[in-house]
Design an enzyme around this catalytic site. Structure first.
Site: not given
Ligand code: NAI
Ligand code: 3HC
Length: 648
Positions: A405, A426, A438, A476
């Site tokens: 993000s 994105h 994006e 954002n």
């Molecule tokens: P989340 O915390 O829900 O999920 C992240 C996942 O990655 C977890 O299930 C975790 O176990 C896994 N993970 C962590 N390290 C890992 C590794 N080394 N290998 C494999 N899996 C691993 O986070 P979320 O919200 O899904 O965000 C993920 C990415 O998406 C971030 O970069 C965030 O900035 C981006 N993002 C989030 C948005 C949102 O609204 N939540 C919107 C757009 C982008």
């Protein structure tokens, strides 16, 4: 140029329209159709006429690009009336979509035949107008008032089978449409003809019916006027004779055509259609996408995997350990189960979607992937470590993408062999629902990989917008300015609830504070804290004060508002008033429209800065980001369109 040709099959004439790309009813086509009716009426050898179209679709409607010019004869209602009054019956043979004026032409034909894959509809309200060639007057006569209200005020097209069930289509066929239509016409002339649509009776409704519809539509439309005008036209069609209802519809159509809302919706219509094929992609060729992988099965990873599966791509889902993988699969199952509960998927389809996911903790399973999308924690170290593992096992030409993000994709890509294949993609939450994507190339991203990002958006049914690299990209970054602007109003003494109400009044589903309570205040807080930890000067926000007091939003029972246990209705909070008391200067009062205009102007100002820095390529891209990613009301055209209109 000849847009209409006439061929003969015995006593049946076949009129073929060929006006690429979508056979839109521009002036020249209207004139040629008009002339064709006259010529065929005069031809004693012709007993019936089949109207069919070349290319990808039946007539897709009036030519929207003519809507900013004065109407030129022959006007479409007259063309439809001419077809309806023709001496020989006309049979519309529909493939692709018969929309708006296209469907109105079909309603002027005595019969409508459609391929099973076709759809029909009156989507005019989506352009801020009402049907202008009899759609509101003929539809209730053909399909009944209730179906007409759905079709005209909702604007959603119907598949051929459903349209047939409602009486809008006489026959659904498969295979050779032209041959089927000729056979249908030959048969039809051996029997008495049905009444033309205009001569059919229409059933009047109780006043209560219209009141109910009006209340329901007002609630849904949130400030959009066309659906209510469409309802008024339908009501008129049931209360006065045909010609009078036609005149009322035409008057409404012409008035709305010149309205601000229609101009805004046309702007969005053309921006959306231009978005998938930006000229600067030139001859770049997208790489084939046959198999995809997602790293991280959290909120975003599961949503992205679901979107890929919905588009039919096989997906490998990688998580860091067995427990996290189990949670990831559970997240994915919950998405498909939700789709079943809402009637979007059958149980069997949901099972098939899930069966197409290979879940693994072993990066070696990525060997066959054409595209890998990373959605792990928002930490540069974690992301880089993930890409080191990904690059070690993937094909050297596999496209590698990050869903970050706020981080710099170029920094994430450091150390990745062949960085030309690296790109930011994105997605927005929920990623299987939100239409915006994006696309963030790094300075190293190759044109073909950039084109692959756009091709992926098309495959997923999303609207792609290219963004340059800066904190928050386009969306954002504007969101941040919006929130800062909203907090500044609160500091000036404007009530939190007044800001939210003003933005709802403008057409957003939620105001900025309610939205933060829903999504959680802690995400942005942690991001600010992380920036502070690296020595950046990030001023303390009001949101920071709330999070420090344990108020992270609905999930902690309160944020900007209080929430009764289990309730989502925001209640103004005395605790928040106390917490923020010494930050607020009790001077400001602003009315709702002034608040909304001020905050939208803030968004547009940030948009201008983004354009000046080359982060966005054109104002319309910013509008698409806000509409498809952040709930900006479509009928306002987006912040850039809105600001320009107010200035101009
Ligand atoms: P989340 O915390 O829900 O999920 C992240 C996942 O990655 C977890 O299930 C975790 O176990 C896994 N993970 C962590 N390290 C890992 C590794 N080394 N290998 C494999 N899996 C691993 O986070 P979320 O919200 O899904 O965000 C993920 C990415 O998406 C971030 O970069 C965030 O900035 C981006 N993002 C989030 C948005 C949102 O609204 N939540 C919107 C757009 C982008
Ligand atoms: N007028 C002018 N141009 C149109 C058009 C229209 N009604 N519909 C589509 N186009 C153009 C698009 O801008 C695009 O142009 P480009 O290639 O230069 O970018 C091109 O046709 C192809 O359009 P799509 O990319 O949308 O093509 P698809 O194959 O994906 O979809 C479609 C085809 C489903 C027919 C889709 O184009 C569509 O939904 N069109 C709009 C339908 C519509 O809203 N009709 C109502 C018009 S208003 C009306 O009819 C008023 C009447 O009641 C008097």
């Amino acid at each position: 140029m000849s847009l209409v040709s006439i061929a003969r099959e015995g006593s049946i004439a076949v009129v073929t329209i060929d006006n690429p790309p979508v056979n839109a009813l521009g002036q020249a086509l209207r004139q040629q159709l008009w002339d064709a009716v006259a010529a065929l009426d005069a031809d004693a050898a012709v007993q019936a006429v089949v109207l069919i179209c070349a290319g990808r679709t039946f007539i897709a409607g009036a030519d929207v690009s003519e809507f900013c010019k004065p109407p030129v004869a022959p006007h479409l209602p007259d063309v439809v009336a001419r077809i309806e009054a023709a001496a020989k019956p006309w049979v519309a043979a529909i493939h692709g979509a018969a929309l708006g004026g296209g469907f109105e032409v079909a309603l002027g034909c005595r019969f409508r035949l459609a391929l099973d894959s076709a759809s029909v509809g009156l989507p005019e309200v989506g352009l801020g107008i009402v049907p202008g060639a009899g759609g509101t007057v003929r539809t209730p006569r053909v399909a009944g008032v209730v179906a007409a209200v759905d079709l005209v005020t909702g604007g959603k097209p119907l598949r051929a089978a459903k349209a047939q069930a409602l009486g809008l289509i006489d026959a659904v066929v498969s295979g050779d449409l032209r041959a089927a239509a000729i056979a249908f016409a030959q048969e039809a002339i051996t029997k008495p003809l049905p009444l033309p649509a205009s001569a059919r009776p229409v059933v009047a409704q109780e006043a209560g019916f219209w009141d109910e519809q009006q209340a329901a539509i007002t609630k849904l439309a949130k400030g959009e006027v066309a659906p209510l005008h469409a309802l008024a036209c339908l009501r008129k069609a049931t209360e006065v004779p045909f010609a009078e209802a036609m005149a009322f519809e035409r008057e409404t159509f012409l008035a709305l055509r010149g309205s601000d809302q229609a101009a805004a919706l046309r702007h969005v219509f053309f921006a959306e259609r231009a978005a998938p094929r930006p000229a600067h992609l030139g001859a770049a060729q997208p790489l084939p996408l046959r198999a995809a992988a997602v790293i991280g099965g959290g909120t975003m990873g599961a949503g992205i995997a679901a979107a890929l599966r919905d588009a039919g791509l096989p997906v490998t889902l990688i998580e860091r350990d067995a427990a996290a993988l189990e949670r990831g699969v559970t997240n994915l199952r919950a998405i498909f189960d939700g789709a079943v509960a809402r009637g979007r998927l059958t149980e069997a389809q949901a099972a098939e979607r899930l069966a197409g996911v290979t879940a693994s903790t072993d990066y070696a399973s990525l060997a066959g992937a054409d595209l890998v999308i990373e959605a792990v924690f928002e930490e540069i170290g974690v992301k880089r470590a993930v890409f080191a593992q990904v690059a070690a096992v993937c094909r050297p030409d596999a496209v590698l993408a990050t869903n970050t993000s706020y981080l710099d994709p170029a920094a994430i890509a450091q150390g990745v062999p062949n960085p030309a294949r690296f790109i930011g993609l994105h997605f927005f939450s929920p990623a299987n629902v939100m239409k915006l994507l994006e696309i963030v190339p790094t300075p190293d991203t190759s044109p073909d990989v950039l084109a692959t990002g756009f091709a992926l958006a098309k495959t997923l049914g999303k609207i792609p917008v290219q963004a340059g690299i800066c904190e928050g990209f386009i969306g954002n970054r504007i969101l941040k300015r919006y929130r800062v602007g909203a907090e500044a109003l609160v500091r000036r003494g404007v009530a939190i609830a007044a800001v939210d109400a003003a933005m709802r009044g403008f057409g957003f589903a939620m105001g900025p504070f309610e939205a933060q309570d829903l999504g959680g205040l802690d995400i942005a807080f942690l991001q600010r804290e992380a920036a502070r930890a690296t020595g950046q000067d990030v001023p303390e926000t009001l949101g920071d004060l709330l999070v420090r007091a344990g108020r992270k939003g609905q999930k902690t029972g309160g944020g900007w508002y209080d929430y009764a246990p289990g309730q989502r209705k925001p209640q103004p909070s005395a605790t928040v008033a106390d917490l923020l008391a010494d930050q607020i200067r009790a001077e400001g009062q602003m009315d709702g429209p002034a608040i909304a205009e001020h905050l939208v102007a803030e968004m547009a100002a940030e948009g201008q800065a983004i354009l000046a820095e080359g982060i966005a390529r054109q104002p319309a891209d910013i509008d698409l980001v806000e509409i498809h990613g952040y709930g900006f009301p479509r009928w306002r055209g987006g912040p850039m369109f809105h600001a320009q209109n107010r200035a101009g």
